[in-house]
Design an enzyme around this catalytic site. Structure first.
Site, PDB file in Angstrom:
ATOM      1  N   ASN A 191       0.839  -1.203   0.000  1.00  0.00           N
ATOM      2  CA  ASN A 191       0.000   0.000   0.000  1.00  0.00           C
ATOM      3  C   ASN A 191       0.866   1.242   0.000  1.00  0.00           C
ATOM      4  O   ASN A 191       1.963   1.251   0.576  1.00  0.00           O
ATOM      5  CB  ASN A 191      -0.918   0.036   1.232  1.00  0.00           C
ATOM      6  CG  ASN A 191      -2.192  -0.776   1.038  1.00  0.00           C
ATOM      7  OD1 ASN A 191      -2.842  -0.680   0.006  1.00  0.00           O
ATOM      8  ND2 ASN A 191      -2.539  -1.578   2.029  1.00  0.00           N
ATOM      9  N   HIS A 192       0.364   2.294  -0.610  1.00  0.00           N
ATOM     10  CA  HIS A 192       1.063   3.580  -0.561  1.00  0.00           C
ATOM     11  C   HIS A 192       0.722   4.316   0.740  1.00  0.00           C
ATOM     12  O   HIS A 192      -0.426   4.297   1.197  1.00  0.00           O
ATOM     13  CB  HIS A 192       0.656   4.460  -1.747  1.00  0.00           C
ATOM     14  CG  HIS A 192       1.231   4.008  -3.046  1.00  0.00           C
ATOM     15  ND1 HIS A 192       2.502   4.335  -3.442  1.00  0.00           N
ATOM     16  CD2 HIS A 192       0.710   3.238  -4.034  1.00  0.00           C
ATOM     17  CE1 HIS A 192       2.750   3.804  -4.627  1.00  0.00           C
ATOM     18  NE2 HIS A 192       1.665   3.129  -5.011  1.00  0.00           N
ATOM     19  N   ASN A 193       1.717   4.964   1.316  1.00  0.00           N
ATOM     20  CA  ASN A 193       1.463   5.869   2.431  1.00  0.00           C
ATOM     21  C   ASN A 193       0.876   7.172   1.888  1.00  0.00           C
ATOM     22  O   ASN A 193       1.243   7.615   0.796  1.00  0.00           O
ATOM     23  CB  ASN A 193       2.765   6.158   3.180  1.00  0.00           C
ATOM     24  CG  ASN A 193       3.385   4.899   3.768  1.00  0.00           C
ATOM     25  OD1 ASN A 193       2.683   4.023   4.264  1.00  0.00           O
ATOM     26  ND2 ASN A 193       4.698   4.792   3.704  1.00  0.00           N
TER      27      ASN A 193
END
Length: 246
Positions: A155-157
């Site tokens: 997942n992207h922050n």
């Protein structure tokens, strides 16, 4: 002719049979396709690797092949791409089949390479699958999977609204799928999910959380529909469509 074909294919798939109504022309064409798949498999000898009966479709390509391990009779359909840009590489068990136009990619970034992808024995995955492995992906033995499976163990922050999301890095937990699961067409599985043994995932589901053994799940996001028991094993609640390969 049919008996000979069945005998040969049973070396890879012990339960394989040919329908009595199948015409001889189709059998001959099938033999021709498989023969060329085996011949293309011998290209692995150029990498000083034992193909172990590997069957390769047309235009199959590998990246970082030294980090890829495989068991007996790996079958990759036309236009499959396998990239082992990874800390721990990619491992295929015996009798694994991956359909045409699929992508098996641990990671795409050279500055933050991913973990691994491990696929167990006797796993069949349909066409157009995307198997990512940045945070680690494991698929247990005996799983059958429809077309367009999509696994994303990363997942992207995004917490800082003042900074571009693409510059905030990623977080990774990994995905684990148990043994003997039936995964329908167009299922998406997101990071951090663990699926127990014997689960059924309904077609089109988006799996955002973990489920225990023998769960029948479906929906967007997916939820528990029921639990498999001896009393309801023949129930068709999910209407899941599967892909099954030779």
């Amino acid at each position: 002719m049919k008996k000979l074909v069945v005998k040969i294919i049973k070396l890879r798939s012990p339960y394989f049979t040919i329908d009595d109504d199948l015409n001889s022309g189709a059998v001959l064409q099938f033999i021709w396709i498989q023969l060329w798949s085996i011949i293309r498999g011998f290209r692995m000898l150029l990498s000083l690797r034992n193909p172990k009966g590997m069957l390769l479709g047309k235009r199959v390509s590998f990246f970082n092949v030294s980090k890829i391990k495989w068991g007996k009779f790996l079958r990759l359909g036309n236009d499959v791409y396998v990239s082992a840009l990874a800390k721990h590489g990619i491992e295929f068990g015996d009798n694994v089949s991956i359909g045409a136009f699929s992508r098996v990619i641990v990671s795409t970034s050279f500055n933050n390479i991913g973990e691994k992808i491990k696929i167990g024995n006797n796993v069949g995955i349909g066409e157009f699958a995307y198997l990512g492995g940045s945070g680690g992906l494991e698929i247990g033995d005996e799983c059958i999977v429809g077309q367009y499976l999509s696994c994303h163990p990363e997942n992207h922050n995004y917490e800082d609204p003042e900074t571009s999301i693409r510059l905030q890095g990623v977080n990774r937990k990994g995905i684990k799928i148990g043994k003997n699961c039936w995964i329908g067409s167009k299922v998406t599985i997101l990071d951090g999910v663990e699926i127990g043994d014997g689960c059924i995932l309904a077609a089109g589901s988006v799996i955002t959380k973990s489920f225990p053994d023998n769960s029948i799940i479906g929906g967007i996001p997916a939820k528990l529909l029921k639990t498999r028991t001896h009393e309801n094993q023949s129930d068709d609640t999910c209407n899941v469509l599967r892909h099954q390969s030779v």
